[in-house]
Enzyme design. Structure first.
Site, PDB file in Angstrom:
ATOM      1  N   GLU A   1     -20.419  21.412 -34.979  1.00 26.42           N
ATOM      2  CA  GLU A   1     -21.495  21.706 -35.917  1.00 26.42           C
ATOM      3  C   GLU A   1     -22.687  22.325 -35.212  1.00 26.42           C
ATOM      4  O   GLU A   1     -22.980  22.017 -34.051  1.00 26.42           O
ATOM      5  CB  GLU A   1     -21.916  20.452 -36.672  1.00 26.42           C
TER       6      GLU A   1
ATOM      7  N   HIS B   1     -19.676  18.486 -39.450  1.00 20.45           N
ATOM      8  CA  HIS B   1     -20.970  18.001 -39.919  1.00 20.45           C
ATOM      9  C   HIS B   1     -20.790  16.846 -40.908  1.00 20.45           C
ATOM     10  O   HIS B   1     -20.025  16.952 -41.864  1.00 20.45           O
ATOM     11  CB  HIS B   1     -21.710  19.156 -40.583  1.00 20.45           C
TER      12      HIS B   1
ATOM     13  N   SER C   1     -27.826  14.599 -42.418  1.00 21.36           N
ATOM     14  CA  SER C   1     -28.247  15.991 -42.376  1.00 21.36           C
ATOM     15  C   SER C   1     -29.752  16.105 -42.640  1.00 21.36           C
ATOM     16  O   SER C   1     -30.554  15.488 -41.936  1.00 21.36           O
ATOM     17  CB  SER C   1     -27.413  16.800 -43.375  1.00 21.36           C
TER      18      SER C   1
END
Length: 296
Positions: A233, A263, A139
């Site tokens: 996502e 995600h 991320s």
């Protein structure tokens, strides 16, 4: 993945309120991910790396000469070295490499470029050890991994031999179409969440800065790059566009897309078949390049 596995994965995460304070969001995140079991073969040891707090993620039998520098996710606002260890440990176990998870400073208390500065300081100290270093992150930590490489290139430092990123947040301008088209599919984030993180982290700084949005950078000379992402996502397009952009700059890039996965689905290692398979593929991708060798 089976329907039961999908339900379990989605049950671990939910769209939080983006208006909650950073402290509240950190508490929420840590309650779910801050104490996940790492395995009886894992020991965490606090250390300092370039003046930045970190955790040595020691997996029994993972004693290779190389080291994984792991950068956790959390929108540059939440997460910790401990949450990063949830992915650093299985990577170390599968590659036989040692790992360290960095506790870089978080926004809004420490805005851009504090996280990049911390990652670069840690990287420089690891370089002094003379070992091969590869960088991984998820991320925001995936975006930070790319920013670290760009910062190292800017300073003329040796670059890592390979970079692995899971669902990287690589465009803080939030220009990807999936930011809106995938909002209903993403069980964790919406555009509102990402806008709040941008506000906290950049504090008015230009989101087009290459160290904030590596997707927009000149990627010439970057090391081999593995990108893994799910289709459920809002950050899907960050990965798709990053892979295409890297290829335009002659970067050796591999893109791994799993339909229906949320995600950073790799967090569901041991619970979701795709999570275990993805981490195994990531380790194989590294070992094919001569780094590490699985111990389990």
């Amino acid at each position: 993945m089976t329907q039961d596995q999908r339900a379990t994965a989605r049950g671990m995460i939910s769209k939080g309120d983006p208006s909650r304070s950073p402290a509240q969001q950190r508490d929420d995140f840590d309650a779910v991910f801050g104490a996940l079991p790492l395995g009886d073969d894992v020991t965490l040891e606090p250390r300092s790396l370039g003046g930045v707090p970190a955790l040595d993620v020691k997996v029994a039998g993972a004693e290779g000469d190389g080291v994984i520098l792991y950068l956790h996710g959390g929108g540059y606002v939440i997460g910790s070295a401990r949450t990063g260890a949830n992915l650093a440990a299985p990577l170390a176990r599968r590659t036989g490499l040692q790992a360290v998870s960095l506790d870089y400073r978080l926004a809004p208390e420490a805005a851009f470029p504090a996280a990049v500065d911390d990652a670069l300081a840690a990287y420089k100290e690891l370089l002094e050890g003379g070992r091969e270093i590869f960088v991984a992150g998820d991320s925001a930590g995936g975006g930070l991994a790319l920013a670290l490489v760009l910062a190292a290139r800017r300073e003329g430092l040796p670059l890592p031999p390979a970079v692995v990123v899971f669902s990287p947040w690589a465009d803080l301008t939030l220009s990807g179409a999936s930011m809106d088209t995938r909002g209903d599919f993403d069980p964790l984030f919406s555009r509102a969440h990402m806008e709040a993180y941008v506000d906290h982290y950049l504090a008015g700084h230009d989101p087009k800065d290459e160290l904030a949005s590596p997707l927009l950078a000149d990627l010439t000379g970057l090391p081999p790059l593995l990108i893994q992402v799910g289709t459920a996502e809002v950050l899907l397009d960050d990965s798709l566009r990053l892979a295409a952009h890297a290829a335009e700059y002659e970067v050796d890039v591999s893109l791994d897309v799993v339909a229906g996965a949320p995600h950073v689905y790799q967090y569901n290692v041991g619970l979701m078949d795709e999570a275990d398979a993805a981490l195994t593929r990531a380790a194989a991708w590294l070992t094919q390049r001569g780094f590490g060798g699985a111990v389990a």
